[in-house]
Design a protein around this motif. Structure first.
Motif: not given
Ligand SMILES: [Zn+2]
Ligand SMILES: [Zn+2]
Length: 371
Positions: A112-139
């Motif tokens: 839960i401190t790693q950043g990705p979703q439960l399936d290991g991929s990302y659903r969020r990006r910042d304005a520069d296109g970088r992946d944004v993690g979700a703390f506790c898989m919640i964000g």
């Protein structure tokens, strides 16, 4: 879609509230419009760099209640319009712990401190296109979030969502520590060290268990007053050896049956341990900074006094069991939730909310969103 979120970008810096791009849910995921999210101390540990997370930027926030907007094609039992509370540990349903109903020990928990979703991929990006993690898989410090169904508990629609958010973390952590970890019995004596979000709920958990003596200890006088409203029978404004002495005096030199360490375990555990009766329980509910590697307890003292030192995450009970149960207690008037909320904030004010927490002004601050 664009959604506003509070991001952790750098240890020691305030959270950055910015617009991020949020993808639609994958097949096992749901999209939730956040209604309320609590300002828990765990996120503050992350902001200070004391609880290390694997990436930045990361959307923090894990004490969430909201309303489901859309669901993925493989989601079962959750639909648009459902009111939900999110769990800060996912219950994968497949590991040996989940198979035993012990969702709070799920094998996915350490991720839960790693950043990705439960399936290991990302659903969020910042304005520069970088992946944004979700703390506790919640964000959850965000207007909207996308989470796996493993992190979702559906609740009754008539419950106020700001109160329901509290049973996502602080309330089960504290109440459950008393009920399910220490298993406080009617007539027992209890010490609660640190009467913040967790500790105050240990106080009300001990009251629910019928404890006869509930000693609240804190160095913020206002918290001792609040603790009496939640069921504390005594208040002690002391720490270290003075705390131990005060508790021994209140218990005829015997100590308490159960001590709960709800703040800064490196500094408070030994005092709580020595204030505990022989064969008693010492329960740690608080996070220790990653940099602290050990806690001082003389081994001979542990051996001869035959005390148990134990940890409790999520109140040592599956949130799938505990969240509906706590909301039932709330509904029948046996659990205080509204009284836990000291102040509310808009997302843009989140750093002020954390400043209030640090200054000891808040039992719980909550960020509210318009619905
Ligand atoms: Zn929390
Ligand atoms: Zn699991």
């Amino acid at each position: 879609m664009l959604t506003k979120a509070a991001l952790f970008r750098q240890a020691g810096a305030p959270l950055s509230v910015e617009a991020i791009d949020l993808d639609p849910p994958a097949p096992t995921e749901v999209q939730v419009k956040v209604a309320a999210v609590g300002l828990c101390r765990t996120d503050l540990h992350v902001m200070r760099g004391e609880r290390r997370v694997a990436m930045q930027p990361m959307a923090l926030g894990h004490e969430v209640a909201g309303v489901v907007e859309t669901v993925g094609t493989a989601v079962g039992g959750i639909g648009p319009g459902d009111h939900v509370v999110l769990t800060f540990i996912p219950g994968c349903g497949r590991c040996r712990w989940c198979a035993k109903g012990l969702h709070h020990l799920c094998a996915e928990g350490p991720r839960i401190t790693q950043g990705p979703q439960l399936d290991g991929s990302y659903r969020r990006r910042d304005a520069d296109g970088r992946d944004v993690g979700a703390f506790c898989m919640i964000g959850g410090f965000a207007e909207r979030t996308v989470v796996d169904q493993a992190s979702v508990v559906v609740i009754d629609k008539d419950l106020p969502l700001d109160h329901a958010a509290l049973v996502a973390c602080g309330v089960p952590a504290g109440v459950g520590a008393a009920r399910h970890r220490a298993k406080v019995n009617p007539g027992d004596s209890v010490l609660v060290v640190g009467c913040g979000g967790d500790g105050m709920n240990v106080v009300q958990g001990a009251r629910l268990c019928g404890a006869a003596t509930i000693i609240a200890a804190d160095i913020v006088p206002a918290k001792l007053d609040w603790a009496r409203d939640f069921g504390a029978t005594h208040g002690v404004n002391a720490q270290g050896e003075a705390l131990t002495r005060a508790v021994l005096e209140l218990t005829g030199g015997i100590g308490v049956d159960h001590a709960f360490v709800c703040i800064d375990p490196p500094a408070t555990l030994l005092a709580a341990f020595r204030a505990t009766a022989k064969a008693g329980n010492v329960v740690v509910t608080a996070i220790t900074p990653d940099t602290v590697k050990q806690i001082e307890v003389p081994p001979l003292e542990l051996f001869v006094t035959q005390k148990a030192i134990m940890g409790a995450v999520y109140g040592f009970m599956s949130p799938r069991v505990q969240i509906p149960e706590l909301l039932r207690l709330y509904r029948q008037g046996d659990l205080k939730l509204a009284e836990l909320i000291t102040r509310t904030y808009a997302l843009d004010e989140i750093n002020r909310g954390y400043a209030d927490l640090e200054a000891g002004r808040n039992l719980r601050g909550v960020v509210l969103f318009e619905h």
